[in-house]
Structure formats: C-alpha cells, structure tokens
Design a protein around this motif. Sequence first.
Motif, PDB file in Angstrom:
ATOM      1  N   ARG A  30       0.890  -1.169  -0.005  1.00  0.00           N
ATOM      2  CA  ARG A  30       0.086   0.061   0.168  1.00  0.00           C
ATOM      3  C   ARG A  30       0.998   1.316   0.095  1.00  0.00           C
ATOM      4  O   ARG A  30       1.668   1.409   0.815  1.00  0.00           O
ATOM      5  N   ARG A  31       0.640   2.043  -0.954  1.00  0.00           N
ATOM      6  CA  ARG A  31       1.638   3.355  -1.167  1.00  0.00           C
ATOM      7  C   ARG A  31       1.119   4.249   0.273  1.00  0.00           C
ATOM      8  O   ARG A  31       1.890   4.894   0.710  1.00  0.00           O
ATOM      9  N   LYS A  32      -0.363   4.362   0.583  1.00  0.00           N
ATOM     10  CA  LYS A  32      -0.745   4.980   1.460  1.00  0.00           C
ATOM     11  C   LYS A  32      -1.382   4.286   2.467  1.00  0.00           C
ATOM     12  O   LYS A  32      -2.276   3.365   2.321  1.00  0.00           O
ATOM     13  N   SER A  33      -1.113   4.482   3.683  1.00  0.00           N
ATOM     14  CA  SER A  33      -1.949   3.666   4.797  1.00  0.00           C
ATOM     15  C   SER A  33      -3.201   4.254   5.311  1.00  0.00           C
ATOM     16  O   SER A  33      -3.558   3.909   6.418  1.00  0.00           O
ATOM     17  N   GLN A  34      -3.846   5.307   4.725  1.00  0.00           N
ATOM     18  CA  GLN A  34      -4.856   5.962   5.426  1.00  0.00           C
ATOM     19  C   GLN A  34      -6.211   5.013   5.419  1.00  0.00           C
ATOM     20  O   GLN A  34      -7.208   5.243   6.160  1.00  0.00           O
ATOM     21  N   PHE A  35      -6.235   3.981   5.106  1.00  0.00           N
ATOM     22  CA  PHE A  35      -7.075   2.866   5.058  1.00  0.00           C
ATOM     23  C   PHE A  35      -6.691   1.725   5.916  1.00  0.00           C
ATOM     24  O   PHE A  35      -7.399   0.533   5.671  1.00  0.00           O
ATOM     25  N   GLY A  36      -5.976   1.768   6.910  1.00  0.00           N
ATOM     26  CA  GLY A  36      -5.306   0.821   7.587  1.00  0.00           C
ATOM     27  C   GLY A  36      -3.939   0.047   7.086  1.00  0.00           C
ATOM     28  O   GLY A  36      -3.558  -0.830   7.896  1.00  0.00           O
ATOM     29  N   GLY A  37      -3.604   0.313   6.061  1.00  0.00           N
ATOM     30  CA  GLY A  37      -1.977  -0.080   5.623  1.00  0.00           C
ATOM     31  C   GLY A  37      -2.264  -1.264   4.985  1.00  0.00           C
ATOM     32  O   GLY A  37      -3.367  -2.172   4.929  1.00  0.00           O
ATOM     33  N   ALA A  38      -1.186  -2.027   4.564  1.00  0.00           N
ATOM     34  CA  ALA A  38      -1.054  -3.361   3.768  1.00  0.00           C
ATOM     35  C   ALA A  38      -1.678  -4.382   4.589  1.00  0.00           C
ATOM     36  O   ALA A  38      -2.400  -5.214   4.174  1.00  0.00           O
ATOM     37  N   ALA A  39      -1.111  -4.636   5.827  1.00  0.00           N
ATOM     38  CA  ALA A  39      -1.492  -5.707   6.709  1.00  0.00           C
ATOM     39  C   ALA A  39      -3.082  -5.770   7.200  1.00  0.00           C
ATOM     40  O   ALA A  39      -3.590  -7.124   7.048  1.00  0.00           O
ATOM     41  N   ALA A  40      -3.701  -4.536   7.228  1.00  0.00           N
ATOM     42  CA  ALA A  40      -4.988  -4.692   7.703  1.00  0.00           C
ATOM     43  C   ALA A  40      -5.876  -5.043   6.257  1.00  0.00           C
ATOM     44  O   ALA A  40      -7.131  -5.338   6.550  1.00  0.00           O
ATOM     45  N   SER A  41      -5.393  -5.091   5.189  1.00  0.00           N
ATOM     46  CA  SER A  41      -6.089  -5.203   3.918  1.00  0.00           C
ATOM     47  C   SER A  41      -6.407  -6.758   3.774  1.00  0.00           C
ATOM     48  O   SER A  41      -6.997  -7.303   3.086  1.00  0.00           O
ATOM     49  N   VAL A  42      -5.624  -7.875   4.630  1.00  0.00           N
ATOM     50  CA  VAL A  42      -6.054  -9.193   4.621  1.00  0.00           C
ATOM     51  C   VAL A  42      -6.965  -9.502   5.486  1.00  0.00           C
ATOM     52  O   VAL A  42      -6.913 -10.001   6.690  1.00  0.00           O
ATOM     53  N   ASP A  43      -8.375  -9.138   5.002  1.00  0.00           N
ATOM     54  CA  ASP A  43      -9.533  -9.373   5.941  1.00  0.00           C
ATOM     55  C   ASP A  43      -9.904 -10.933   5.851  1.00  0.00           C
ATOM     56  O   ASP A  43      -9.411 -11.767   5.195  1.00  0.00           O
ATOM     57  N   SER A  44     -11.221 -11.088   6.453  1.00  0.00           N
ATOM     58  CA  SER A  44     -11.607 -12.620   6.663  1.00  0.00           C
ATOM     59  C   SER A  44     -12.001 -12.936   5.433  1.00  0.00           C
ATOM     60  O   SER A  44     -11.750 -14.346   5.167  1.00  0.00           O
ATOM     61  N   ARG A  45     -12.502 -12.360   4.437  1.00  0.00           N
ATOM     62  CA  ARG A  45     -12.883 -13.064   3.014  1.00  0.00           C
ATOM     63  C   ARG A  45     -11.438 -13.540   2.586  1.00  0.00           C
ATOM     64  O   ARG A  45     -11.559 -14.468   1.727  1.00  0.00           O
ATOM     65  N   LYS A  46     -10.323 -12.689   2.458  1.00  0.00           N
ATOM     66  CA  LYS A  46      -9.241 -13.027   1.808  1.00  0.00           C
ATOM     67  C   LYS A  46      -8.704 -14.373   2.531  1.00  0.00           C
ATOM     68  O   LYS A  46      -8.196 -15.098   1.998  1.00  0.00           O
ATOM     69  N   GLN A  47      -8.603 -14.289   3.969  1.00  0.00           N
ATOM     70  CA  GLN A  47      -8.263 -15.393   4.538  1.00  0.00           C
ATOM     71  C   GLN A  47      -8.981 -16.674   4.259  1.00  0.00           C
ATOM     72  O   GLN A  47      -8.138 -17.737   3.983  1.00  0.00           O
ATOM     73  N   ALA A  48     -10.198 -16.732   4.177  1.00  0.00           N
ATOM     74  CA  ALA A  48     -10.851 -17.730   3.508  1.00  0.00           C
ATOM     75  C   ALA A  48     -10.464 -18.143   2.140  1.00  0.00           C
ATOM     76  O   ALA A  48     -10.161 -19.417   2.238  1.00  0.00           O
ATOM     77  N   LYS A  49     -10.226 -17.402   1.347  1.00  0.00           N
ATOM     78  CA  LYS A  49      -9.755 -17.753  -0.041  1.00  0.00           C
ATOM     79  C   LYS A  49      -8.368 -18.392   0.175  1.00  0.00           C
ATOM     80  O   LYS A  49      -8.046 -19.488  -0.493  1.00  0.00           O
ATOM     81  N   LEU A  50      -7.503 -17.848   0.906  1.00  0.00           N
ATOM     82  CA  LEU A  50      -6.049 -18.301   1.066  1.00  0.00           C
ATOM     83  C   LEU A  50      -6.055 -19.716   1.728  1.00  0.00           C
ATOM     84  O   LEU A  50      -5.421 -20.729   1.366  1.00  0.00           O
ATOM     85  N   LEU A  51      -6.782 -20.034   2.565  1.00  0.00           N
ATOM     86  CA  LEU A  51      -6.969 -21.172   3.337  1.00  0.00           C
ATOM     87  C   LEU A  51      -7.730 -22.348   2.405  1.00  0.00           C
ATOM     88  O   LEU A  51      -7.096 -23.202   2.473  1.00  0.00           O
TER      89      LEU A  51
END
Length: 120
Positions: free
Chosen positions: A60-81
């Motif tokens: 993430r170039r800018k962290s105004q929406f929570g940053g890179a780490a915060a972008s791995v939400d529960s939906r993304k986690q379910a897809k990764l699993l």
Amino acid sequence: MRLFKGSSGTVGSQMEAAAARYLQRAGLTLLERNYRSSHGEIDLIARESDTVVFVEVRFRRKSQFGGAAASVDSRKQAKLLATASRYLQQHKLDCPCRFDVLAIDGDAQNVQWIKSAFEA
C-alpha cells in the motif's frame, strides 16, 4: 526494498519478487510463486524447515485505510485457506503449515513480516 514505479500490475509483480528475495535471505526456500486454484491465488509458497509457509504479499502506497497488513480481511483469509488446502492435496503433503503476511507500506522501506498472521 526500494520503491518501484509503473502500473499496479507491474508494481505488484515487482513487490512479490522483492518479497521472495527477502524471504530467501531470511532462510526460506521458495517453492512456488502465484499458485492458482479455483478458490484464489497464493502469492508465495515457501518452506522453512519442515513447515510449508503460505505468504500473502500486500503493498500500500498510503496507509490511510489501515495499511497493507489490515487489507488481509476474513474474506481474503478464507480464500487463502481454501487455496492452501488445494495445494496440500495436489502435492500430497501432510506437514505443518503457516500463513504469513508480508506487508509493505509507503515507500517500500517499511516491511512488516507477520508470521502466523492467521490460522486454519
């Protein structure tokens, strides 16, 4: 790492390549890049000792929406699993595994490696 310029697809590929080098310098052995299944994609798959490590790379170039780490939400986690499960079945692996996030914020000097970011 250094800041990369170009289209978002190009920057993403460059960040994944830089992340792979980062993990290899840390002692992990890279097994796959951009593994795809019908469930989704895993950016990097590596091995650390006897553990298979599934890595999501986020930039993430800018962290105004929570940053890179915060972008791995529960939906993304379910897809990764689901994708990781398919990878383990396809390769007939029965070993410990871990889900890491390599978060890169701002000018790419801020790298955060979150080991065991979430669990199955």
